[in-house]
Design an enzyme around this catalytic site. Sequence first.
Site, PDB file in Angstrom:
ATOM      1  N   TYR A 159      -4.644   1.941   0.581  1.00 13.54           N
ATOM      2  CA  TYR A 159      -3.878   2.848   0.280  1.00 13.54           C
ATOM      3  C   TYR A 159      -4.366   4.343   0.741  1.00 13.54           C
ATOM      4  O   TYR A 159      -5.508   4.588   0.546  1.00 13.54           O
ATOM      5  CB  TYR A 159      -3.751   2.982  -1.195  1.00 13.54           C
ATOM      6  N   GLU A 207       2.484   9.773   2.190  1.00 14.13           N
ATOM      7  CA  GLU A 207       1.794   8.464   1.738  1.00 14.13           C
ATOM      8  C   GLU A 207       1.952   7.232   2.696  1.00 14.13           C
ATOM      9  O   GLU A 207       3.078   6.880   3.022  1.00 14.13           O
ATOM     10  CB  GLU A 207       2.681   8.282   0.239  1.00 14.13           C
TER      11      GLU A 207
END
Length: 421
Positions: A144, A232
């Site tokens: 992530y 993101e």
Amino acid sequence: MVRGLLNKLVSRSLSVAGKWQQQQLRRLNIHEYQGAELMNKYGINVPKGIAVSSVDEAKNAVQTAFPDAKELVVKSQILAGGRGLGTFKSGLKGGVHIVKVDQVEDYAGKMLGQILVTKQTGPQGKVVSKVYLCEKLSLTNEMYFAITLDRITAGPLIIACRKGGTSIEDLAENFPDMIIKVPIDVFQGITDEDAAKVVDGLAPKTADRKDSIEQVKKLYKLFCECDCTLLEVNPMAETSENQLVAADAKLNFDDNAAFRQKAIFALRDPTQEDPREVDAAKADLNYIGLDGEIGCMVNGAGLAMATMDIIKLHGGTPANFLDVGGNASEGQVVEAFKILTSDEKVKAILVNIFGGIMKCDVIASGIVNAAKQVDLKVPVVVRLEGTNVDQGKRILKESGLTLITAEDLDDAAEKAVKAAY
Ligand code: GDP
Ligand code: MN
């Protein structure tokens, strides 16, 4: 008892304020395929892909762009996350499918024009007008990565986690110790040391460390140069070719930068937004669509929230948050009224104006003009107070409109709830 009630009211107001602020902050969201193209321009590794809007286009794309592929990833393009675990209203499970090339047309056909419901879309879902066909990568590791703006350090903050693929909320709950945060000095820019810290946090298993540091620096460059409020990448993946690849990314851009990011802001897709909010934005109104039945037209964000709270207190639910602002024109009032009356869920309208800079007679003329232009099918409760209130009341009275007048906020909310249910 009173404290409990106050707390409830305040927390409700805060959550609406939060939603409002969030929208103010990150207005533009672009599709995955558009973000991938932008990242590619910055030298960030992304899967090769092509967006199509029909089965025919899908067929052509497979032949021309992926002549040697055996499998492809077919990804629904909607402006919401959680697609992998979403469900179509047609019954098809999953908005992201890895399929054999001879099944691509079939899946594109099953997704295009259909409504996909995910954790982030709300129960109404979002329509899939494009699917993104991507090369299938053999992912050996999912991590992530995100860059966001941090209030505490008042600057960009990079967040990295060696586990990824699931939402950051889930990661924060399951692996809180694996999440690292690296604040960046916005004046100095990202240093090699900063980028190395991020790579340590991602902890790639096979990807080259130097290349990975370069990838992080390129992501930061894009974030700054394009006026992002969020970048993101989830998953930030590792492939069998030992590379970091941004396999899925969400990019948001600061509305205030629209003037210098014309090419990016031209990507806005209004079909993915709440149509009521699109109309409101055109009229420069502060509007948030909600699920209730009482349409609200108020001046001032604080009074708007108080109005919503009091509606709730009397057993009703607001259909929207709407602050017409301190110096709205008659035209804006007309637009606001049109948005409220065209919302089929709205069963009554509550106008609550505390005239200050905003004058009651302007609001009154707006209401009267709007009523002439729209077919007014629901009761309207009006509470006016403050500057030019007498003129305002006279305009309403002489208009011949059937309005319910109210003395104060409490009285107005009570009457609106009564009228609506
Ligand atoms: P989201 O559910 O909206 O976040 O959509 P994603 O694009 O992140 O896709 C969901 C999941 O599909 C990812 O977390 C991956 O596990 C998987 N996925 C996407 N692309 C590929 C690929 O090229 N290869 C493999 N093996 N898995 C993929
Ligand atoms: Mn994802």
